[in-house]
Design an enzyme around this catalytic site. Sequence first.
Site, mmCIF file in Angstrom:
data_model
loop_
_atom_site.group_PDB
_atom_site.id
_atom_site.type_symbol
_atom_site.label_atom_id
_atom_site.label_comp_id
_atom_site.label_asym_id
_atom_site.label_seq_id
_atom_site.Cartn_x
_atom_site.Cartn_y
_atom_site.Cartn_z
ATOM 1 N N HIS A 160 0.845 -1.203 0.000
ATOM 2 C CA HIS A 160 0.000 0.000 0.000
ATOM 3 C C HIS A 160 0.873 1.244 0.000
ATOM 4 C CE1 HIS A 160 -3.318 -2.661 1.241
ATOM 5 N NE2 HIS A 160 -4.101 -1.702 0.776
ATOM 6 N N LYS A 164 -0.371 4.811 4.705
ATOM 7 C CA LYS A 164 -1.231 3.845 5.413
ATOM 8 C C LYS A 164 -0.665 3.587 6.804
ATOM 9 C CE LYS A 164 -3.608 -0.566 4.954
ATOM 10 N NZ LYS A 164 -4.859 0.029 5.420
HETATM 11 P P1 NAD Z 1 -7.289 9.144 5.656
HETATM 12 O O1 NAD Z 1 -6.317 9.308 6.780
HETATM 13 O O2 NAD Z 1 -7.019 9.871 4.369
HETATM 14 O O3 NAD Z 1 -8.767 9.572 6.140
HETATM 15 C C1 NAD Z 1 -9.285 9.347 7.425
HETATM 16 C C2 NAD Z 1 -10.034 10.601 7.802
HETATM 17 O O4 NAD Z 1 -10.759 10.377 9.022
HETATM 18 C C3 NAD Z 1 -9.093 11.795 8.053
HETATM 19 O O5 NAD Z 1 -9.497 12.891 7.250
HETATM 20 C C4 NAD Z 1 -9.301 12.094 9.543
HETATM 21 O O6 NAD Z 1 -9.180 13.468 9.858
HETATM 22 C C5 NAD Z 1 -10.742 11.606 9.715
HETATM 23 N N1 NAD Z 1 -11.118 11.480 11.127
HETATM 24 C C6 NAD Z 1 -10.362 11.044 12.163
HETATM 25 N N2 NAD Z 1 -11.059 11.189 13.322
HETATM 26 C C7 NAD Z 1 -12.266 11.716 12.994
HETATM 27 C C8 NAD Z 1 -13.411 12.110 13.754
HETATM 28 N N3 NAD Z 1 -13.461 11.974 15.095
HETATM 29 N N4 NAD Z 1 -14.483 12.626 13.095
HETATM 30 C C9 NAD Z 1 -14.474 12.758 11.751
HETATM 31 N N5 NAD Z 1 -13.398 12.432 10.976
HETATM 32 C C10 NAD Z 1 -12.309 11.905 11.599
HETATM 33 O O7 NAD Z 1 -7.394 7.574 5.396
HETATM 34 P P2 NAD Z 1 -8.064 6.794 4.165
HETATM 35 O O8 NAD Z 1 -7.018 6.364 3.209
HETATM 36 O O9 NAD Z 1 -9.251 7.555 3.675
HETATM 37 O O10 NAD Z 1 -8.536 5.475 4.908
HETATM 38 C C11 NAD Z 1 -9.408 5.529 6.023
HETATM 39 C C12 NAD Z 1 -9.646 4.123 6.553
HETATM 40 O O11 NAD Z 1 -10.326 3.342 5.572
HETATM 41 C C13 NAD Z 1 -8.361 3.355 6.887
HETATM 42 O O12 NAD Z 1 -8.615 2.539 8.014
HETATM 43 C C14 NAD Z 1 -8.153 2.505 5.640
HETATM 44 O O13 NAD Z 1 -7.380 1.352 5.875
HETATM 45 C C15 NAD Z 1 -9.570 2.156 5.316
HETATM 46 N N6 NAD Z 1 -9.834 1.743 3.937
HETATM 47 C C16 NAD Z 1 -10.696 0.721 3.789
HETATM 48 C C17 NAD Z 1 -11.063 0.299 2.543
HETATM 49 C C18 NAD Z 1 -12.103 -0.788 2.412
HETATM 50 O O14 NAD Z 1 -12.488 -1.131 1.284
HETATM 51 N N7 NAD Z 1 -12.593 -1.335 3.521
HETATM 52 C C19 NAD Z 1 -10.530 0.922 1.408
HETATM 53 C C20 NAD Z 1 -9.644 1.995 1.578
HETATM 54 C C21 NAD Z 1 -9.313 2.403 2.862
#
Ligand code: NAD
Length: 274
Positions: A160, A164
């Site tokens: 990744h 991440k």
């Molecule tokens: P990212 O860090 O870009 O986004 C996460 C966001 O959540 C950030 O903007 C952060 O400020 C926000 N956040 C944190 N605390 C918060 C709160 N209390 N209230 C509101 N917002 C809050 O990360 P990303 O790449 O978007 O990934 C996010 C998650 O999704 C990770 O755990 C990643 O592994 C997962 N993910 C899952 C899949 C899937 O298909 N299941 C696919 C991609 C990413």
Amino acid sequence: MSDAAMKLVVVGAAGRMGQTLIRLVDSMDGVTLHAAVARPGSPFVGKDAGEIAGLGTNGITVGDDPLAAFLHADGVLDFTTPATTNEFAALAGQARIVHVIGTTGCSAEDNAKITAAARHARVVKSGNMGLGVNLLSVLVERAARALDPADWDIEVLEMHHKRKVDAPSGTALLLGEAAAKGRGIDLVSKSVRSRDGHTGPREEGTIGFATLRGGSVVGEHSVIFAGEGETVTMSHSATDRSIFGRGAVKAALWARDKKPGLYSMLDVLGLSSR
Ligand code: NAD
């Protein structure tokens, strides 16, 4: 089921997945953006959600109060952090709405809280919301069932992007779970999550994980079945994170008329054996 568009809240609105979801909700049928929530203190609070997602103004101001956002919503799309997802699971349970959880890196304790919230909410949780990986997991389970652990070792390799924060990825663990299910073993006690130094020979029947991080890679996963004189590799490449977002919206629409409970993407995609 109501014919009205499903009103969805995107939490983590400023994140990589949050922005992707705001764009997708705008372009997909049957759903509408009800609210967007960012982390309290985030510089994006008070900004227009469409603007931060690169769509142009859409009139939805990014807030930091999930309770107010969930109040008249039908569902929430949550790709944030385990602690945040726990908090939102309780709120979605109270509001009795659909909670689609893509967040990875949840501990057993986090998962227990999410399961408790699913007594009232319709929760769809998956380490990967895309069709391809879920289909792959079904094939991995079948292969693991067919291949004798005395002759075949299973390794899960993933790569990744460099930002991440959890490892192995939720998808790697999902694929490991599928292999463990095929073999009828418990992944937690049989997995080797990393190797370093003088490890000794590989223990028969274990499932190994290896993690690579770098650049902007959206998600690469391989499950390697290694036998004497041959290997079988099953792999998936994600080149665009909209596949996860589309899956999440599809999951929300699917869960809309379901009973409260904890569901997976296999249920949504009709690939579940249960
Ligand atoms: P990212 O860090 O870009 O986004 C996460 C966001 O959540 C950030 O903007 C952060 O400020 C926000 N956040 C944190 N605390 C918060 C709160 N209390 N209230 C509101 N917002 C809050 O990360 P990303 O790449 O978007 O990934 C996010 C998650 O999704 C990770 O755990 C990643 O592994 C997962 N993910 C899952 C899949 C899937 O298909 N299941 C696919 C991609 C990413």
